[in-house]
Design a protein around this motif. Sequence first.
Motif, PDB file in Angstrom:
ATOM      1  N   LEU A  23      39.306  34.894  39.925  1.00 12.75           N
ATOM      2  CA  LEU A  23      38.098  35.167  39.148  1.00 12.75           C
ATOM      3  C   LEU A  23      36.861  35.150  40.049  1.00 12.75           C
ATOM      4  CD1 LEU A  23      38.834  33.081  35.923  1.00 12.75           C
ATOM      5  CD2 LEU A  23      38.953  35.562  36.195  1.00 12.75           C
ATOM      6  N   ALA A  24      36.827  34.233  41.008  1.00 15.12           N
ATOM      7  CA  ALA A  24      35.695  34.163  41.937  1.00 15.12           C
ATOM      8  C   ALA A  24      35.606  35.436  42.777  1.00 15.12           C
ATOM      9  CB  ALA A  24      35.831  32.943  42.839  1.00 15.12           C
ATOM     10  N   SER A  25      36.761  35.980  43.150  1.00 16.69           N
ATOM     11  CA  SER A  25      36.733  37.218  43.939  1.00 16.69           C
ATOM     12  C   SER A  25      36.202  38.395  43.123  1.00 16.69           C
ATOM     13  CB  SER A  25      38.121  37.538  44.487  1.00 16.69           C
ATOM     14  OG  SER A  25      38.994  37.919  43.451  1.00 16.69           O
ATOM     15  N   LEU A  26      36.264  38.269  41.813  1.00 19.27           N
ATOM     16  CA  LEU A  26      35.713  39.300  40.918  1.00 19.27           C
ATOM     17  C   LEU A  26      34.296  38.968  40.467  1.00 19.27           C
ATOM     18  CD1 LEU A  26      38.838  39.864  38.641  1.00 19.27           C
ATOM     19  CD2 LEU A  26      38.068  41.303  40.537  1.00 19.27           C
ATOM     20  N   ASN A  27      33.716  37.936  41.069  1.00 22.44           N
ATOM     21  CA  ASN A  27      32.381  37.452  40.712  1.00 22.44           C
ATOM     22  C   ASN A  27      32.287  37.022  39.242  1.00 22.44           C
ATOM     23  OD1 ASN A  27      31.292  37.785  43.292  1.00 22.44           O
ATOM     24  ND2 ASN A  27      30.853  39.941  42.888  1.00 22.44           N
ATOM     25  N   LEU A  28      33.354  36.383  38.755  1.00 23.62           N
ATOM     26  CA  LEU A  28      33.387  35.853  37.391  1.00 23.62           C
ATOM     27  C   LEU A  28      33.375  34.331  37.448  1.00 23.62           C
ATOM     28  CD1 LEU A  28      36.114  38.195  35.890  1.00 23.62           C
ATOM     29  CD2 LEU A  28      33.644  38.353  35.570  1.00 23.62           C
ATOM     30  N   LYS A  29      32.907  33.727  36.373  1.00 13.65           N
ATOM     31  CA  LYS A  29      32.848  32.269  36.307  1.00 13.65           C
ATOM     32  C   LYS A  29      34.258  31.688  36.277  1.00 13.65           C
ATOM     33  CE  LYS A  29      28.596  31.820  33.623  1.00 13.65           C
ATOM     34  NZ  LYS A  29      28.056  31.283  32.359  1.00 13.65           N
ATOM     35  N   PRO A  30      34.455  30.527  36.899  1.00 14.68           N
ATOM     36  CA  PRO A  30      35.765  29.873  36.823  1.00 14.68           C
ATOM     37  C   PRO A  30      36.002  29.307  35.423  1.00 14.68           C
ATOM     38  CG  PRO A  30      34.217  28.512  38.022  1.00 14.68           C
ATOM     39  CD  PRO A  30      33.519  29.812  37.748  1.00 14.68           C
ATOM     40  N   ILE A  31      37.258  29.075  35.113  1.00 16.14           N
ATOM     41  CA  ILE A  31      37.647  28.505  33.823  1.00 16.14           C
ATOM     42  C   ILE A  31      38.109  27.082  34.085  1.00 16.14           C
ATOM     43  CG2 ILE A  31      39.197  28.710  31.854  1.00 16.14           C
ATOM     44  CD1 ILE A  31      39.417  31.691  32.497  1.00 16.14           C
ATOM     45  N   SER A  32      37.630  26.145  33.298  1.00 16.56           N
ATOM     46  CA  SER A  32      38.019  24.747  33.504  1.00 16.56           C
ATOM     47  C   SER A  32      39.508  24.572  33.206  1.00 16.56           C
ATOM     48  CB  SER A  32      37.201  23.815  32.611  1.00 16.56           C
ATOM     49  OG  SER A  32      37.590  23.961  31.262  1.00 16.56           O
ATOM     50  N   ASN A  33      40.110  23.593  33.860  1.00 14.85           N
ATOM     51  CA  ASN A  33      41.536  23.318  33.634  1.00 14.85           C
ATOM     52  C   ASN A  33      41.807  22.977  32.171  1.00 14.85           C
ATOM     53  OD1 ASN A  33      42.200  23.828  36.267  1.00 14.85           O
ATOM     54  ND2 ASN A  33      42.173  21.681  36.873  1.00 14.85           N
ATOM     55  N   LYS A  34      40.878  22.275  31.546  1.00 12.36           N
ATOM     56  CA  LYS A  34      41.041  21.914  30.130  1.00 12.36           C
ATOM     57  C   LYS A  34      41.136  23.169  29.269  1.00 12.36           C
ATOM     58  CE  LYS A  34      38.685  19.522  26.382  1.00 12.36           C
ATOM     59  NZ  LYS A  34      37.473  18.819  25.961  1.00 12.36           N
ATOM     60  N   ASN A  35      40.257  24.140  29.524  1.00  9.66           N
ATOM     61  CA  ASN A  35      40.294  25.382  28.752  1.00  9.66           C
ATOM     62  C   ASN A  35      41.542  26.203  29.060  1.00  9.66           C
ATOM     63  OD1 ASN A  35      37.936  24.862  27.392  1.00  9.66           O
ATOM     64  ND2 ASN A  35      36.654  25.941  28.859  1.00  9.66           N
ATOM     65  N   LEU A  36      41.981  26.197  30.315  1.00  6.05           N
ATOM     66  CA  LEU A  36      43.217  26.909  30.660  1.00  6.05           C
ATOM     67  C   LEU A  36      44.407  26.318  29.910  1.00  6.05           C
ATOM     68  CD1 LEU A  36      42.794  27.480  34.493  1.00  6.05           C
ATOM     69  CD2 LEU A  36      42.879  29.236  32.728  1.00  6.05           C
ATOM     70  N   LYS A  37      44.479  24.990  29.861  1.00  8.35           N
ATOM     71  CA  LYS A  37      45.576  24.329  29.140  1.00  8.35           C
ATOM     72  C   LYS A  37      45.520  24.633  27.648  1.00  8.35           C
ATOM     73  CE  LYS A  37      47.781  22.419  32.415  1.00  8.35           C
ATOM     74  NZ  LYS A  37      49.111  22.932  32.746  1.00  8.35           N
ATOM     75  N   THR A  38      44.316  24.685  27.094  1.00  4.96           N
ATOM     76  CA  THR A  38      44.155  25.020  25.680  1.00  4.96           C
ATOM     77  C   THR A  38      44.674  26.429  25.410  1.00  4.96           C
ATOM     78  OG1 THR A  38      42.239  23.582  25.471  1.00  4.96           O
ATOM     79  CG2 THR A  38      42.484  25.287  23.804  1.00  4.96           C
ATOM     80  N   MET A  39      44.334  27.361  26.292  1.00  2.00           N
ATOM     81  CA  MET A  39      44.811  28.739  26.139  1.00  2.00           C
ATOM     82  C   MET A  39      46.327  28.814  26.263  1.00  2.00           C
ATOM     83  SD  MET A  39      42.088  31.060  28.163  1.00  2.00           S
ATOM     84  CE  MET A  39      40.773  30.088  28.822  1.00  2.00           C
ATOM     85  N   GLU A  40      46.897  28.039  27.179  1.00  2.00           N
ATOM     86  CA  GLU A  40      48.348  28.031  27.342  1.00  2.00           C
ATOM     87  C   GLU A  40      49.039  27.524  26.079  1.00  2.00           C
ATOM     88  OE1 GLU A  40      49.573  27.358  31.936  1.00  2.00           O
ATOM     89  OE2 GLU A  40      48.644  25.637  30.937  1.00  2.00           O
ATOM     90  N   ARG A  41      48.496  26.467  25.485  1.00  3.83           N
ATOM     91  CA  ARG A  41      49.090  25.927  24.255  1.00  3.83           C
ATOM     92  C   ARG A  41      49.040  26.956  23.134  1.00  3.83           C
ATOM     93  NH1 ARG A  41      46.840  21.233  26.049  1.00  3.83           N
ATOM     94  NH2 ARG A  41      44.899  21.527  24.924  1.00  3.83           N
TER      95      ARG A  41
END
Length: 68
Positions: A23-41
């Motif tokens: 995401l950083a290479s695309l100049n986008l904001k990073p996603i917090s690990n908490k939000n990534l885990k929420t999306m995975e669930r």
Amino acid sequence: MWHLVFTAMIDSLGGPVRVNNFLASLNLKPISNKNLKTMERRAGDYVEKVAEKSARLSALDAFQKEMK
């Protein structure tokens, strides 16, 4: 549905750190690990529902073919 995209991205890129590097290479904001885990669930719940429905339809189809 967008949860599946992020989950697939996490799996294919090799984890949350690599996702955020991508995401950083695309100049986008990073996603917090908490939000990534929420999306995975959420994606996991969706995948389970689709799998159950698919299994039910396959079982019904097999049953109907046997009865012909």
